[in-house]
Design an enzyme around this catalytic site. Structure first.
Site, PDB file in Angstrom:
ATOM      1  CB  CYS A   1      53.276  37.683  36.776  1.00  0.00           C
ATOM      2  SG  CYS A   1      53.954  39.362  36.741  1.00  0.00           S
TER       3      CYS A   1
ATOM      4  CB  CYS B   1      40.141  30.256  40.878  1.00  0.00           C
ATOM      5  SG  CYS B   1      39.362  31.811  40.345  1.00  0.00           S
TER       6      CYS B   1
ATOM      7  CB  CYS C   1      37.815  31.361  36.319  1.00  0.00           C
ATOM      8  SG  CYS C   1      39.071  32.561  36.798  1.00  0.00           S
TER       9      CYS C   1
ATOM     10  CB  CYS D   1      52.509  41.764  38.223  1.00  0.00           C
ATOM     11  SG  CYS D   1      53.028  40.514  39.404  1.00  0.00           S
TER      12      CYS D   1
END
Length: 548
Positions: A124, A11, A14, A129
């Site tokens: 993830c 993004c 970043c 996650c």
């Protein structure tokens, strides 16, 4: 001029972090593009080694540093045939949706390539996650060392070495990325194409400047943090859930904008490491998409941990003065200001569709910017499918995987399959955890259902009593008359493990009577499901242990 190829940027935040790292190490006029995974800069007096170390210390991986003029036209690729060959399926992205689709496509005998501009593995395993739950587990252990409710048990807390925790987390991520993505790509014979890709027409795709031909395409580029339009936010600097997990020292004070799943998890994580946390939520309650009873009970639990929760506020601007930030917001018609070291933006994630050439490909988007798909996950272009967070569905990794499998079967085998959404679960990894499956009471009523509900406080569940963790509740939503279970909602330790039974109950169209009469082992949190079902016909306070 030098060019650096970087993995791990997802993004604009970043890109900003990388630019700061390069400038801090002596690189002049850095220009960073997270979409292409590249940075250009004048090295000045800095060596390539120093610049690489600075970027990698910020949490990213440097692939190579070359003279800007030395860039080749074609993408890097490894495994399989060269990228000029015709593939049966080209996957845009390399996360859960893409890999599930690729595995199923290979099972069906198709040739598969993936175009990835960042780090293989998607959200993830790299920034979602896995790293967040790893850090939450570490923070939980630390917190419990100094906070427990058992008499006669002495524990103590030492100092927090957050840098060591981050290094362990990064090692775990690297290990899981290798096992679940990189090695599987070789096992299944995927061709990996590294570079930014985009459609240039309805049936033409270019990856890093080189055309890649395929019979069918699957868009699986995921989502990126959504930034609220708050004046001063960009200038003051902010954290996302990605960059927050790279901090090597707990902030003294942290303002969290947004108190849904990500904001709640990140806020409690840092609070348990000693940070003063204030959560600012625009809705009238935290966890606004959960049952109101759960929102209230969780707010009380957070207050017990000295986490300030401010629902119903509007953030109007962010300022930076003398190294500190101030978040200015409206609350009850009055303007207030909150001083903090960092601002964490947790206002959701938007589909990652920018720069993909979707207009050129004839792929329609929803008003919210997601890729519009039909029930078989086909886009408005008959050769292109989409799956995962880039589509208008709940942004869960298991949803992405399920969609990827279905999309591959439809694209390669013409199966005509759809996703079965019955009993879809969700978990927020706070302490206590939020877990739910099926409809909320409001959703059921809005769908025209006549419903009955029951709420069981956790102090009526024996497991919670012996564990001295009675913060929470069980809520059951059932269809009036038939008693069919429509939704189950839990706030409790290990709620995420308990909710699987609710998924089965909903998918098998069980009734509250079925749940009340089902076998359930004593002194487990899952017994709460049986007990809340029993409350539809009797007062469970008047039952002995395990009374049916």
């Amino acid at each position: 001029m030098r060019r650096m190829r970087i993995q791990g940027m997802t993004c604009e935040s970043c890109a900003h972090t990388v630019a700061e790292a390069l400038a801090g190490a002596g690189g002049a006029a850095p220009r960073v593009d997270h979409r292409t995974g590249e940075a250009t800069f004048e090295p000045g007096e800095a060596t390539d080694r120093a610049l690489q170390d600075a970027v990698e210390a910020a949490g990213y991986r440097v692939v190579e540093i070359t003279a800007a003029e030395a860039r080749t036209a074609g993408p890097t690729h490894r495994g399989g045939a060269p990228p000029r060959r015709q593939y049966d399926l080209l996957l845009l992205g390399s996360g859960s949706a893409a890999f599930a689709a690729g595995i199923r496509a290979r099972d069906l005998g198709a040739s598969v390539a993936l175009c990835e501009s960042g780090t293989i593995g998607g959200t993830c395993v790299n920034i979602g996650c896995v790293p967040s739950k790893a850090m939450l587990a570490a923070a939980d252990r630390y917190y419990r060392a100094g906070h427990h409710s058992f008499p006669g048990v002495a524990t103590s807390q030492g100092a927090v070495d957050l840098g060591a925790v981050v290094e362990w987390k990064d090692g775990l991520v690297e290990e899981m990325r290798g096992a679940k993505y990189e090695h599987l790509a070789e096992e299944y014979g995927f061709t990996l194409l590294c570079g930014h890709g985009a459609f240039t027409g309805p049936d033409t795709y270019v990856c890093d400047g080189r055309p890649v031909a395929a019979e069918r395409y699957l868009i699986a580029t995921g989502a990126v943090p959504r930034l609220p339009p708050v004046p001063g936010l960009e200038e003051a600097g902010y954290l996302t859930s990605t960059t927050a997990l790279k901090l090597r020292e707990p902030p003294g004070a942290l303002a969290v904008i947004g108190a849904n799943a990500i904001g709640l998890e990140m806020g409690q994580l840092f609070a348990r490491l000693g940070t003063r946390v204030t959560m600012l939520e625009a809705q009238e309650r935290i966890a606004p998409f959960e049952e109101p009873e759960i929102s209230r009970a969780l707010a009380e639990a957070l207050a017990d941990e000295r986490i300030a929760v401010r629902p119903g506020v509007t953030v109007t601007r962010v300022e930076r003065r003398d190294g500190q930030r101030r978040v200015v917001f409206q609350a009850g018609g009055e303007e207030e200001a909150l001083a903090c070291d960092h601002v964490l933006v947790a206002t959701g994630r938007r589909p990652n569709t920018r720069g993909l050439g979707l207009a050129e490909a004839g792929v329609q988007l929803t008003p919210q910017g997601a890729v519009q798909v039909d029930p078989q996950l086909r886009t408005s272009n008959p050769r292109i499918w989409a799956a995962g967070d880039v589509t208008p569905v709940p942004q869960f990794v298991y949803v992405a995987a399920a969609q990827g499998t279905v999309a591959a079967e439809n694209a390669i085998g013409g199966a005509g399959r759809t996703v079965d959404w019955r009993g879809l679960p969700r978990v927020t990894f706070t302490s206590p955890q939020i877990a739910a499956a099926g409809m909320t009471e409001q959703e059921a009523r809005e769908a025209g259902r006549q419903v009955e509900t029951r709420v069981l406080p956790l102090n009526a569940v024996p497991r919670a009593l012996v564990a001295r963790e009675t913060r929470g509740l069980f809520k059951l939503v059932a269809e009036a008359g038939s008693g069919r279970v429509l939704g189950t909602h839990v706030l409790a330790e290990n709620a995420g493990d308990v909710v699987l039974a609710a998924v089965y109950a909903i998918r098998q169209e069980m009734t509250v009577r079925d749940l009340a009469e089902a076998w359930c082992p004593y002194l487990t949190m899952a017994e709460g499901l049986k007990l809340v079902a029993q409350t539809f016909t009797r007062d469970v306070k008047k039952l002995s242990c395990c009374a049916a």
